[in-house]
Design an enzyme around this catalytic site. Sequence first.
Site, PDB file in Angstrom:
ATOM      1  CD  GLU A 103      54.284  39.209  40.007  1.00 17.03           C
ATOM      2  OE1 GLU A 103      53.581  39.874  40.780  1.00 17.03           O
ATOM      3  OE2 GLU A 103      55.526  39.130  40.128  1.00 17.03           O
TER       4      GLU A 103
ATOM      5  CE  LYS B 127      44.377  31.542  28.239  1.00 17.02           C
ATOM      6  NZ  LYS B 127      43.761  32.866  28.061  1.00 17.02           N
TER       7      LYS B 127
ATOM      8  CB  CYS C  87      47.130  42.820  41.162  1.00 20.09           C
ATOM      9  SG  CYS C  87      48.521  43.672  40.395  1.00 20.09           S
TER      10      CYS C  87
ATOM     11  CD  GLU D 122      42.433  40.169  43.992  1.00 23.47           C
ATOM     12  OE1 GLU D 122      42.208  39.024  43.581  1.00 23.47           O
ATOM     13  OE2 GLU D 122      43.336  40.884  43.543  1.00 23.47           O
TER      14      GLU D 122
HETATM   15  P1  NAP Z   1      42.221  34.478  36.175  1.00 25.71           P
HETATM   16  O1  NAP Z   1      40.806  34.037  36.067  1.00 25.71           O
HETATM   17  O2  NAP Z   1      43.148  33.692  37.014  1.00 25.71           O
HETATM   18  O3  NAP Z   1      42.731  34.559  34.654  1.00 25.71           O
HETATM   19  C1  NAP Z   1      44.023  35.001  34.325  1.00 25.71           C
HETATM   20  C2  NAP Z   1      44.520  34.271  33.105  1.00 25.71           C
HETATM   21  O4  NAP Z   1      44.542  32.879  33.398  1.00 25.71           O
HETATM   22  C3  NAP Z   1      43.636  34.428  31.858  1.00 25.71           C
HETATM   23  O5  NAP Z   1      44.456  34.396  30.710  1.00 25.71           O
HETATM   24  C4  NAP Z   1      42.768  33.180  31.910  1.00 25.71           C
HETATM   25  O6  NAP Z   1      42.307  32.760  30.650  1.00 25.71           O
HETATM   26  C5  NAP Z   1      43.753  32.169  32.459  1.00 25.71           C
HETATM   27  N1  NAP Z   1      43.132  31.037  33.142  1.00 25.71           N
HETATM   28  C6  NAP Z   1      41.875  30.934  33.651  1.00 25.71           C
HETATM   29  N2  NAP Z   1      41.708  29.708  34.191  1.00 25.71           N
HETATM   30  C7  NAP Z   1      42.872  29.041  34.017  1.00 25.71           C
HETATM   31  C8  NAP Z   1      43.311  27.731  34.364  1.00 25.71           C
HETATM   32  N3  NAP Z   1      42.533  26.873  35.006  1.00 25.71           N
HETATM   33  N4  NAP Z   1      44.575  27.398  34.049  1.00 25.71           N
HETATM   34  C9  NAP Z   1      45.396  28.257  33.410  1.00 25.71           C
HETATM   35  N5  NAP Z   1      45.023  29.499  33.053  1.00 25.71           N
HETATM   36  C10 NAP Z   1      43.785  29.891  33.362  1.00 25.71           C
HETATM   37  O7  NAP Z   1      42.338  35.956  36.692  1.00 25.71           O
HETATM   38  P2  NAP Z   1      41.512  37.212  36.230  1.00 25.71           P
HETATM   39  O8  NAP Z   1      40.223  37.229  36.933  1.00 25.71           O
HETATM   40  O9  NAP Z   1      41.494  37.285  34.751  1.00 25.71           O
HETATM   41  O10 NAP Z   1      42.465  38.399  36.743  1.00 25.71           O
HETATM   42  C11 NAP Z   1      42.309  38.994  37.949  1.00 25.71           C
HETATM   43  C12 NAP Z   1      43.257  38.393  38.970  1.00 25.71           C
HETATM   44  O11 NAP Z   1      44.597  38.602  38.548  1.00 25.71           O
HETATM   45  C13 NAP Z   1      43.150  39.082  40.313  1.00 25.71           C
HETATM   46  O12 NAP Z   1      43.238  38.134  41.323  1.00 25.71           O
HETATM   47  C14 NAP Z   1      44.358  39.993  40.316  1.00 25.71           C
HETATM   48  O13 NAP Z   1      44.805  40.394  41.588  1.00 25.71           O
HETATM   49  C15 NAP Z   1      45.352  39.158  39.611  1.00 25.71           C
HETATM   50  N6  NAP Z   1      46.429  40.008  39.103  1.00 25.71           N
HETATM   51  C16 NAP Z   1      47.650  39.942  39.696  1.00 25.71           C
HETATM   52  C17 NAP Z   1      48.672  40.780  39.255  1.00 25.71           C
HETATM   53  C18 NAP Z   1      50.047  40.753  39.887  1.00 25.71           C
HETATM   54  O14 NAP Z   1      50.984  41.277  39.278  1.00 25.71           O
HETATM   55  N7  NAP Z   1      50.209  40.182  41.066  1.00 25.71           N
HETATM   56  C19 NAP Z   1      48.427  41.668  38.214  1.00 25.71           C
HETATM   57  C20 NAP Z   1      47.163  41.704  37.651  1.00 25.71           C
HETATM   58  C21 NAP Z   1      46.171  40.854  38.088  1.00 25.71           C
HETATM   59  P3  NAP Z   1      40.839  33.101  30.089  1.00 25.71           P
HETATM   60  O15 NAP Z   1      40.765  34.589  30.016  1.00 25.71           O
HETATM   61  O16 NAP Z   1      40.825  32.477  28.746  1.00 25.71           O
HETATM   62  O17 NAP Z   1      39.866  32.518  31.060  1.00 25.71           O
END
Ligand code: NAP
Length: 494
Positions: A263, A188, A297, A396
């Site tokens: 992650e 996804k 991240c 963050e």
């Molecule tokens: P996010 O809101 O958590 O979304 C990430 C993914 O999860 C998207 O595919 C999103 O789908 C989905 N999602 C959203 N709500 C969900 C739920 N309740 N249950 C299951 N899946 C759900 O994160 P983001 O804002 O897109 O990304 C930024 C974050 O990712 C930051 O905190 C960053 O640090 C972290 N990150 C971590 C790494 C690592 O390797 N540690 C790498 C990159 C990013 P939709 O798009 O359809 O809402």
Amino acid sequence: MPTATAPAPSNAPSVGAYRQLHIDGQWRDAANGKRLAVINPATEETIAEVAFGGREDTRRALEAAHKAMPAWMKLTAWDRAKVLKKTAELMRERADGLARTLTMEQGKPVAEAKAEILHSADTFEWFGEEGKRAYGQVIPNSAAGKRHMTLKHPVGVVGAIGPWNFPVTLQSRKIAPALAAGCTIVCKPASQTPLSLVNLFDILIEAGLPKGVANLVIGSASEISEEFLKNPICRKISFTGSTEVGKQLMRAAADQVKRLSLELGGHAPFIVFPDADPEVVAKAAVIGKFRNNGQVCISPSRFFVHKDVEKKFTEVAVAAAKALKLGNGLEPGIEVGPMFEKKALDNTLDLIKDAAGKGAQVLTGGKRSDRFEKGYFFEPTVLKNISPDAKILTEEPFAPVLPVLDFSKLDDVIAAANNTRYGLAAYVFSNDLTVAWRMAEGIEAGIIGVNDPVPATPQCPFGGMKESGLGRELAHEGLEAYLETKYISIKLRD
Ligand code: NAP
């Protein structure tokens, strides 16, 4: 009904097209018939449409992956590697076009997008080889007549959820090791950046992926994750995204003791000691900080600079930030593209307003760029005199903001660097081996770059301590994440 995918211009595959879900070897509309527009953050225009599915599509995809798994896991690691290595080869051949699509849906400059494609190709190639090293062990026996050994067994069907900031790299870190280990997968992507993953699926199929082995469901996050969590066919969830969503998944996964790799977020310290050249390090800091607008991240986000070199560092960092060329990432020479969405701009403004309200000084930037009529462009920003309770230091940021702090003692800066719930990455700049080693031992982070602002590479482990995650991606650990250990004990006849 499954239908053929509309052809796309080859210089930016999938742009201008309607693209579907990929389930059980076929491109399909979403069961609910819904579609979603994909927006270019540089122009705010719709560049493509995708099918937008939900629970029903996810159930079908999991069932297809389940059906495909026995044959896939019975292949030798050598045969599975052929698909992964061909994928890497095709990605490299088509890197320019794939990068253009990535830039158009995500915003990053096309050179950064191409680097993401090539890093992902390396990941496929590396795991193709590493799958051949899923070794078990023969363990010396303590009872005469017994023999002990371990075998590695694929975890099962995997549900993979990824974010928008590195849509290709972060799904490649799941797909490549899962397939190498003999698992099958349902992916996804983030809703705003589905096209790059659609393009990757086109390549996987051309590389010989058998039907059902990898499936793509673009759609509602809550419905897809609900199906991953509730359907016992799904044996593991691999998630990259925010710490908040990671925690929700962790709670819900308990019901079926579902395997998890997480992650999550980070808040990386970037620490500069007085023996490092402040001019060289400030230039590296600016490149590292404003890459992908700080929406990374492992982006450095708290700059601790020794008080003896802080003035010089800040002066050079401000000049370098001002000189960055902002614009549509498809244009030549652009160094910083638009932020990913309007919400990200508003969040950045809010962080700066909060810090300024608590006494911070804005040395450059601090506002949306007024040079563009459309697009989410933000001026690269440098702050100093930041209060410890400013949100930019406690949450963050995921924003193009470089906050400069100073320090004088090693132990104090270790304590300050560790004063966060995150523990993903850290950067240390010093030519003194003792200082560098003390820092590497003292800092609570899964990835530490010593004089190295870009440490990620396929053969080395990537992941976080504390609330930054669970498990590691890449490296041998990244393969182990998709394997179970089976212990076998044999009693020989007397
Ligand atoms: P996010 O809101 O958590 O979304 C990430 C993914 O999860 C998207 O595919 C999103 O789908 C989905 N999602 C959203 N709500 C969900 C739920 N309740 N249950 C299951 N899946 C759900 O994160 P983001 O804002 O897109 O990304 C930024 C974050 O990712 C930051 O905190 C960053 O640090 C972290 N990150 C971590 C790494 C690592 O390797 N540690 C790498 C990159 C990013 P939709 O798009 O359809 O809402």
